[in-house]
Design a protein around this motif. Structure first.
Motif, PDB file in Angstrom:
ATOM      1  N   ASP A   1      -4.470   5.958  -3.811  1.00 51.39           N
ATOM      2  CA  ASP A   1      -4.430   5.957  -5.255  1.00 51.39           C
ATOM      3  C   ASP A   1      -5.245   7.204  -5.647  1.00 51.39           C
TER       4      ASP A   1
ATOM      5  N   ARG B   1      -4.869   0.459  -7.948  1.00 53.46           N
ATOM      6  CA  ARG B   1      -4.515  -0.668  -8.278  1.00 53.46           C
ATOM      7  C   ARG B   1      -5.612  -1.478  -7.371  1.00 53.46           C
TER       8      ARG B   1
ATOM      9  N   THR C   1       2.696   5.034  -4.919  1.00 53.09           N
ATOM     10  CA  THR C   1       1.680   4.730  -3.313  1.00 53.09           C
ATOM     11  C   THR C   1       1.500   3.522  -3.722  1.00 53.09           C
TER      12      THR C   1
ATOM     13  N   SER D   1      -0.942  -3.252  -9.685  1.00 50.96           N
ATOM     14  CA  SER D   1      -0.402  -2.774  -8.344  1.00 50.96           C
ATOM     15  C   SER D   1       0.370  -1.575  -8.707  1.00 50.96           C
TER      16      SER D   1
ATOM     17  N   VAL E   1       0.803  -3.633  -4.100  1.00 48.12           N
ATOM     18  CA  VAL E   1      -1.003  -4.704  -3.574  1.00 48.12           C
ATOM     19  C   VAL E   1       0.006  -5.966  -2.916  1.00 48.12           C
TER      20      VAL E   1
ATOM     21  N   ASN F   1      -6.634   0.791  -0.844  1.00 49.01           N
ATOM     22  CA  ASN F   1      -4.784   0.937  -1.511  1.00 49.01           C
ATOM     23  C   ASN F   1      -5.508   1.855  -2.201  1.00 49.01           C
TER      24      ASN F   1
END
Length: 312
Positions: free
Chosen positions: A174, A126, A45, A70, A48, A170
């Motif tokens: 995920d 993350r 994915t 990350s 960061v 984020n």
């Protein structure tokens, strides 16, 4: 959208309320070599933005914690074939989106689920960046505690003040990738995708709730926010059944029933367990706390609602 963000207002207060006393007493942070995670599957994915520090681990209260994550991963904990019933659960550990309590709220929970015949998948999602050095991390947390404490003290009505409303895109990405991977490999892992749910602890409870209410790709069969935010939320007509747990001595409770009331008023199935004690962050349980039986209650709830019915 604003109401679900309100449900996550605990993120900053988590630090201010429970961590400083422990740090001063027996919550010393120790460096920890990253443990082997041979079964962890990268979710692809991305990273960061602004993250320059590598993923590192530390130990606190005897538990391994990960920070500066990350690269999101998913680790399967599959039951023995003779125990498997087809149900599956994504497990999201907590840590205020600054670290993850990988054992207490991740691996231990997944192992307990697998023992009951449920395929469990620990999501290492993350996180927000923290200073690279352990000393810098500790200092940053203390500053966060002080700021949160001052903000909380400023309120005269006894209600928690709102922390920064972090972007959870984020983390949602995920969770969606984890869900998609489980669906893709459902045959290999013995998962009935109609019985695939998600539970989370503290910040992981917020991610679980956020996923259920905002994802366009996840179709969760059930959710279990464990000691998460209790504020009201906007509940869609097709929201999944919810099993909710918190203790009266958890600072997140504060006499609030908003999220439970929201589910009830929306006409969606909800079960709520308010325990006399347990505090915050108890995972599967701490000694001599009434909240220690929540996992058995969760298993009974899954069974009664036919989520543990073996594949025919």
């Amino acid at each position: 959208m604003s109401l679900i963000k309100t449900a996550m207002l605990f993120v900053l207060l988590v630090f201010a309320t429970i961590l400083p006393p422990a740090m001063a007493q027996d919550g010393t942070i120790y460096p920890l070599e990253a443990p082997a995670e041979p079964n962890a599957i990268p979710l692809g994915t991305g990273g960061v933005e602004g993250q320059t520090a590598p993923e590192t681990w530390f130990r606190q209260w005897g538990d391994p914690m990960a920070r500066n994550i990350s690269t999101a991963t998913l680790t399967p904990f599959l039951p023995e074939p003779d125990k498997a019933n087809g149900a599956a659960v994504i497990v999201a550990p907590g840590g205020g989106f600054r670290w993850l309590s990988m054992d207490n709220e991740g691996w231990e929970v997944a192992e307990a689920l697998a023992e009951r015949g449920i395929a469990a998948f620990v999501l290492k999602y993350r996180l927000q960046p923290t200073p690279e050095s352990l000393d810098g991390f500790g200092e940053s947390m203390q500053q966060l505690f002080a700021a949160a404490g001052a903000s909380s003290d400023a309120r005269k009505d006894g209600k928690p003040s709102s922390p920064p409303r972090w972007d959870l895109s984020n983390q949602l990405e995920d969770a969606e990738a984890a869900y998609a991977l489980i669906v893709e490999r459902a045959g290999e892992w013995g998962v009935d995708t109609d019985r695939l749910g998600m539970i989370g602890f503290s910040a992981g409870a917020s991610l679980t709730m956020y996923s259920a209410l905002n994802s366009k790709t996840m179709d969760l069969a059930f959710i279990g926010p464990i000691y998460g935010g209790m504020g009201p939320v906007e509940v869609p007509a097709d929201a999944p059944p919810m099993f909710n747990v918190i203790a009266t001595d958890d600072f997140l409770f504060r006499g609030q029933f908003g999220v439970v009331k929201s589910w009830f008023e929306a006409g969606r199935p909800v079960e709520f367990h308010l325990y006399q004690n347990g505090g915050h962050g108890f995972g599967l349980g701490n000694p001599d706390r009434t909240s220690n039986r929540w996992f058995d209650a969760f298993m009974h709830w899954l069974e009664v609602n036919d989520f543990l019915a073996a594949n025919s």
